[in-house]
Scaffold this motif. Structure first.
Motif, mmCIF file in Angstrom:
data_model
loop_
_atom_site.group_PDB
_atom_site.id
_atom_site.type_symbol
_atom_site.label_atom_id
_atom_site.label_comp_id
_atom_site.label_asym_id
_atom_site.label_seq_id
_atom_site.Cartn_x
_atom_site.Cartn_y
_atom_site.Cartn_z
ATOM 1 N N ARG A 7 2.505 4.416 1.783
ATOM 2 C CA ARG A 7 2.757 4.857 0.483
ATOM 3 C C ARG A 7 2.120 6.158 -0.102
ATOM 4 O O ARG A 7 2.683 7.014 -0.630
ATOM 5 C CB ARG A 7 2.050 3.773 -0.480
ATOM 6 N N CYS A 8 0.597 6.245 -0.001
ATOM 7 C CA CYS A 8 -0.046 7.349 -0.199
ATOM 8 C C CYS A 8 -0.520 8.154 0.941
ATOM 9 O O CYS A 8 -1.169 9.462 0.723
ATOM 10 C CB CYS A 8 -1.149 6.959 -1.062
ATOM 11 N N VAL A 13 -7.726 3.391 5.944
ATOM 12 C CA VAL A 13 -7.207 1.994 6.157
ATOM 13 C C VAL A 13 -7.977 1.117 6.646
ATOM 14 O O VAL A 13 -8.337 1.484 8.069
ATOM 15 C CB VAL A 13 -5.647 2.224 6.736
ATOM 16 N N ALA A 14 -8.093 -0.003 6.233
ATOM 17 C CA ALA A 14 -8.732 -1.177 6.845
ATOM 18 C C ALA A 14 -7.938 -2.253 7.744
ATOM 19 O O ALA A 14 -6.730 -2.435 7.153
ATOM 20 C CB ALA A 14 -9.680 -1.810 5.774
ATOM 21 N N CYS A 101 -4.932 3.016 -2.175
ATOM 22 C CA CYS A 101 -4.062 2.413 -3.150
ATOM 23 C C CYS A 101 -4.010 1.031 -3.063
ATOM 24 O O CYS A 101 -3.241 0.436 -3.831
ATOM 25 C CB CYS A 101 -2.793 3.259 -2.990
ATOM 26 N N GLY A 102 -4.492 0.374 -2.206
ATOM 27 C CA GLY A 102 -4.482 -1.086 -1.999
ATOM 28 C C GLY A 102 -3.297 -1.501 -1.478
ATOM 29 O O GLY A 102 -2.854 -2.882 -1.692
ATOM 30 N N HIS A 103 -2.587 -0.716 -0.994
ATOM 31 C CA HIS A 103 -1.026 -1.229 -0.132
ATOM 32 C C HIS A 103 -1.362 -2.145 0.867
ATOM 33 O O HIS A 103 -2.115 -1.496 1.798
ATOM 34 C CB HIS A 103 -0.191 0.006 -0.207
ATOM 35 N N ARG A 104 -0.541 -3.095 1.136
ATOM 36 C CA ARG A 104 -0.736 -3.622 2.349
ATOM 37 C C ARG A 104 0.493 -3.645 3.207
ATOM 38 O O ARG A 104 1.511 -3.810 2.595
ATOM 39 C CB ARG A 104 -1.013 -5.302 2.154
ATOM 40 N N PHE A 105 0.291 -3.314 4.467
ATOM 41 C CA PHE A 105 1.555 -3.046 5.562
ATOM 42 C C PHE A 105 1.203 -3.559 6.827
ATOM 43 O O PHE A 105 0.098 -3.777 7.173
ATOM 44 C CB PHE A 105 1.621 -1.535 5.403
ATOM 45 N N ASN A 106 2.174 -3.289 7.426
ATOM 46 C CA ASN A 106 2.229 -3.737 9.030
ATOM 47 C C ASN A 106 2.170 -2.636 9.903
ATOM 48 O O ASN A 106 2.382 -1.460 9.224
ATOM 49 C CB ASN A 106 3.497 -4.813 9.490
ATOM 50 N N LEU A 107 1.786 -2.725 10.969
ATOM 51 C CA LEU A 107 1.783 -1.810 12.135
ATOM 52 C C LEU A 107 3.322 -1.229 11.994
ATOM 53 O O LEU A 107 4.123 -2.176 12.159
ATOM 54 C CB LEU A 107 1.147 -2.187 13.415
ATOM 55 N N PRO A 108 3.465 0.157 12.336
ATOM 56 C CA PRO A 108 4.949 0.236 12.675
ATOM 57 C C PRO A 108 5.301 -0.186 13.964
ATOM 58 O O PRO A 108 4.726 -0.115 14.891
ATOM 59 C CB PRO A 108 4.969 1.789 12.615
#
Ligand SMILES: [Zn+2]
Length: 109
Positions: A7-8, A13-14, A101-108
């Motif tokens: 996103r940003c 990233v944790a 930004c607090g966005h949660r996401f998976n690994l590509p």
């Protein structure tokens, strides 16, 4: 390996690995259960041997069957569970959290 927030585009990233631990725990339990089954089978085999060799074989067969079955089943289940959890971790659960930004996401993929 450096993760980037989609996103940003921050690199802060944790990563979490909850699923892997849960998977390993489930696998250990499953393996122990399987080991118990193997132990039962082992004692039955021991009883069969005892029918030929005498009463001493019953204890020996049951005990060694239980120990071996428990060890092998538990270790195998744990490895299997860890693999399963790792797959879950990678492909199903969003386990990367952007610290900006607090966005949660998976690994590509
Ligand atoms: Zn972000």
């Amino acid at each position: 390996m450096s993760l980037q927030c989609p996103r940003c585009h921050s690199l802060k990233v944790a990563s979490f690995h909850h699923a892997m631990k849960i998977g390993a725990a489930i696998g250990t339990l499953g393996g122990a259960a399987r080991g118990a089954c193997a132990a039962l089978a082992g004692s039955q085999a021991g009883a069969l041997v005892a029918a030929i060799t005498g009463p001493r074989g019953v204890t020996l067969g049951a005990v060694s069957g239980a120990i071996l079955g428990g060890l092998v089943g538990g270790a195998g289940g744990c490895a299997l569970g860890a693999q399963l959890g790792d797959k879950l971790d990678r492909h199903v659960l969003a386990h990367n959290l952007c610290l900006i930004c607090g966005h949660r996401f998976n690994l590509p993929a």
